[in-house]
Design a protein around this motif. Structure first.
Motif, PDB file in Angstrom:
ATOM      1  N   SER A   1     -32.376  16.362  28.623  1.00 13.53           N
ATOM      2  CA  SER A   1     -32.329  16.125  27.179  1.00 13.53           C
ATOM      3  C   SER A   1     -31.701  17.352  26.514  1.00 13.53           C
ATOM      4  O   SER A   1     -32.189  18.478  26.689  1.00 13.53           O
ATOM      5  CB  SER A   1     -33.739  15.926  26.614  1.00 13.53           C
ATOM      6  N   ALA A   2     -30.630  17.125  25.766  1.00 10.84           N
ATOM      7  CA  ALA A   2     -29.837  18.256  25.255  1.00 10.84           C
ATOM      8  C   ALA A   2     -30.659  19.200  24.379  1.00 10.84           C
ATOM      9  O   ALA A   2     -30.419  20.406  24.367  1.00 10.84           O
ATOM     10  CB  ALA A   2     -28.642  17.709  24.475  1.00 10.84           C
TER      11      ALA A   2
ATOM     12  N   PHE B   1     -27.735  15.138  27.722  1.00  6.86           N
ATOM     13  CA  PHE B   1     -27.570  13.828  27.080  1.00  6.86           C
ATOM     14  C   PHE B   1     -28.399  13.784  25.804  1.00  6.86           C
ATOM     15  O   PHE B   1     -29.381  14.522  25.667  1.00  6.86           O
ATOM     16  CB  PHE B   1     -27.996  12.687  28.028  1.00  6.86           C
ATOM     17  N   CYS B   2     -27.988  12.966  24.867  1.00  8.84           N
ATOM     18  CA  CYS B   2     -28.781  12.728  23.651  1.00  8.84           C
ATOM     19  C   CYS B   2     -28.375  11.384  23.070  1.00  8.84           C
ATOM     20  O   CYS B   2     -27.440  11.307  22.252  1.00  8.84           O
ATOM     21  CB  CYS B   2     -28.575  13.832  22.613  1.00  8.84           C
TER      22      CYS B   2
ATOM     23  N   SER C   1     -40.563  11.632  22.863  1.00  5.80           N
ATOM     24  CA  SER C   1     -39.464  11.075  22.083  1.00  5.80           C
ATOM     25  C   SER C   1     -39.360   9.562  22.308  1.00  5.80           C
ATOM     26  O   SER C   1     -39.515   9.091  23.440  1.00  5.80           O
ATOM     27  CB  SER C   1     -38.159  11.756  22.523  1.00  5.80           C
TER      28      SER C   1
ATOM     29  N   SER D   1     -36.809   7.979  22.531  1.00  2.00           N
ATOM     30  CA  SER D   1     -35.689   7.766  23.458  1.00  2.00           C
ATOM     31  C   SER D   1     -35.979   8.365  24.821  1.00  2.00           C
ATOM     32  O   SER D   1     -35.737   7.748  25.851  1.00  2.00           O
ATOM     33  CB  SER D   1     -34.410   8.420  22.912  1.00  2.00           C
ATOM     34  N   CYS D   2     -36.474   9.597  24.835  1.00  2.00           N
ATOM     35  CA  CYS D   2     -36.538  10.375  26.079  1.00  2.00           C
ATOM     36  C   CYS D   2     -37.935  10.466  26.690  1.00  2.00           C
ATOM     37  O   CYS D   2     -38.056  10.895  27.842  1.00  2.00           O
ATOM     38  CB  CYS D   2     -36.019  11.782  25.835  1.00  2.00           C
TER      39      CYS D   2
HETATM   40  S1  SF4 Z   1     -32.886  11.783  21.708  1.00  2.00           S
HETATM   41 FE1  SF4 Z   1     -34.305  13.304  20.862  1.00  2.00          FE
HETATM   42  S2  SF4 Z   1     -35.480  14.023  22.609  1.00  2.00           S
HETATM   43 FE2  SF4 Z   1     -33.682  12.969  23.436  1.00  2.00          FE
HETATM   44  S3  SF4 Z   1     -32.161  14.582  23.695  1.00  2.00           S
HETATM   45 FE3  SF4 Z   1     -31.819  13.742  21.674  1.00  2.00          FE
HETATM   46  S4  SF4 Z   1     -33.003  15.058  20.336  1.00  2.00           S
HETATM   47 FE4  SF4 Z   1     -33.769  15.433  22.386  1.00  2.00          FE
END
Ligand code: SF4
Length: 315
Positions: free
Chosen positions: A6-7, A39-40, A102, A104-105
């Protein structure tokens, strides 16, 4: 070794509020041995800064909604996540580290809300779920869980073992090479999963005379599964006791007693694992016990990471 990450954990100002979550263990310590593929998916989908999003359970389907407007953003995040996944597929990865919590992550740490705004459970984030489905055997962890010394040691051991297998596979190994690979990983595998270690021994023995391609595929599946298991103090203690047996002729009674005391102190969480391992290493060097010196269990990753120096490194 390449790790996808995760970036925001690399210090990139890419979070919804323009901030980051720089993790110094990842960049300063793991970074000495790994190349990162950042990645993000949210930055791709919505740019930075952006309104934060949440996961919502809508009649059994998990959707993504803006916290600000309530708009359904599921499709945009899915498209961006697919695009990030395609990017990862261009690399030979040995692991992924996700930002915890997150939508997403997160790995089983993203809050899933009911439509009434109550939190229902914790789930994988959108991108983490896609990665798990795409790479079921790839080592994956969250930076939050890596604060735990035991989980950290297990994950680092796993990514280095995974990398070792990938390099082994790329070397066009013979059956003899496979036997040797299995031999040098014997005690590391036993500290993870004794039953799987034995199953892998049966694969290598090849009583059914399978083709080398089939054997390697079977071995890969079993090896990568075994290294994903967490070691335990009990299993590690058994391995250590086994290693002491290699010196039964060389060591005096008091030297053996000292080593057994170290192992028992490790099992009782009085001293860290590095103490009995260093003593065994010392004797293996002194008596030129090649079989032990070759074992990945004694050197599973660069010693500068000093992950076996923590009392809390065993459970
Ligand atoms: S989506 Fe959120 S948690 Fe995932 S890399 Fe991007 S900023 Fe970080």
């Amino acid at each position: 070794m390449k790790l996808a990450i995760s970036a925001c954990l690399l210090g990139e100002r890419i979070r919804f509020d323009g901030g980051h979550k720089h993790d110094h263990f990842i960049t300063d310590e793991l970074g000495a041995y790994a190349e990162f593929v950042p990645f993000c998916p949210e930055d791709i989908a919505f740019g930075t800064p952006r309104p934060s999003v949440r996961l919502v359970n809508q009649a059994g389907d998990i959707s993504v909604h803006s916290n600000k407007t309530g708009a359904n953003l599921t499709e945009s995040l899915h498209i961006a996540s697919e695009s990030e996944l395609s990017k990862l597929e261009m690399h030979h990865l040995c692991g992924i580290i996700f930002k915890s919590k997150s939508p997403s992550c997160g790995m089983k740490s993203a809050k899933l809300y009911l439509e009434n705004g109550m939190v229902e459970s914790k789930e994988d984030g959108v991108f983490a779920r896609m990665c798990r489905e795409r790479y079921p055997l790839l080592p994956m962890e969250e930076e939050g869980r890596l604060q735990d010394a035991w989980l950290r040691e297990n994950f680092v051991m796993q990514i280095f073992a995974y990398d070792a297998f990938e390099r082994f596979k790329a070397s066009h190994p013979t059956l003899g090479d496979l036997v040797r690979f299995h031999t040098i990983n014997k005690f590391m595998l036993q500290s993870k999963d004794e039953a799987l270690y034995r199953e892998l021994g049966n694969v290598v023995a090849n009583r059914e005379e399978k083709s080398l391609t089939t054997l390697l595929a079977l071995y890969e599946m079993g090896f990568k599964t075994a290294i994903s298991r967490k070691s335990s103090i009990k299993r590690t203690r058994n391995v250590l006791e086994h290693l002491v047996g290699f010196f039964k002729k060389e060591l005096s009674k008091s030297e053996k007693e000292t080593l057994h005391t170290q192992i028992s102190d490790y099992a009782n969480k009085i001293i860290p694992l590095i103490v009995p391992v260093s003593t065994i290493h010392l004797y293996a060097n002194k008596y030129n016990t090649i079989y032990l010196l070759d074992q990945t269990f004694l050197n599973p990753y660069p010693k500068n990471l000093s992950l076996r120096s923590h009392i809390d490194g065993g459970k």
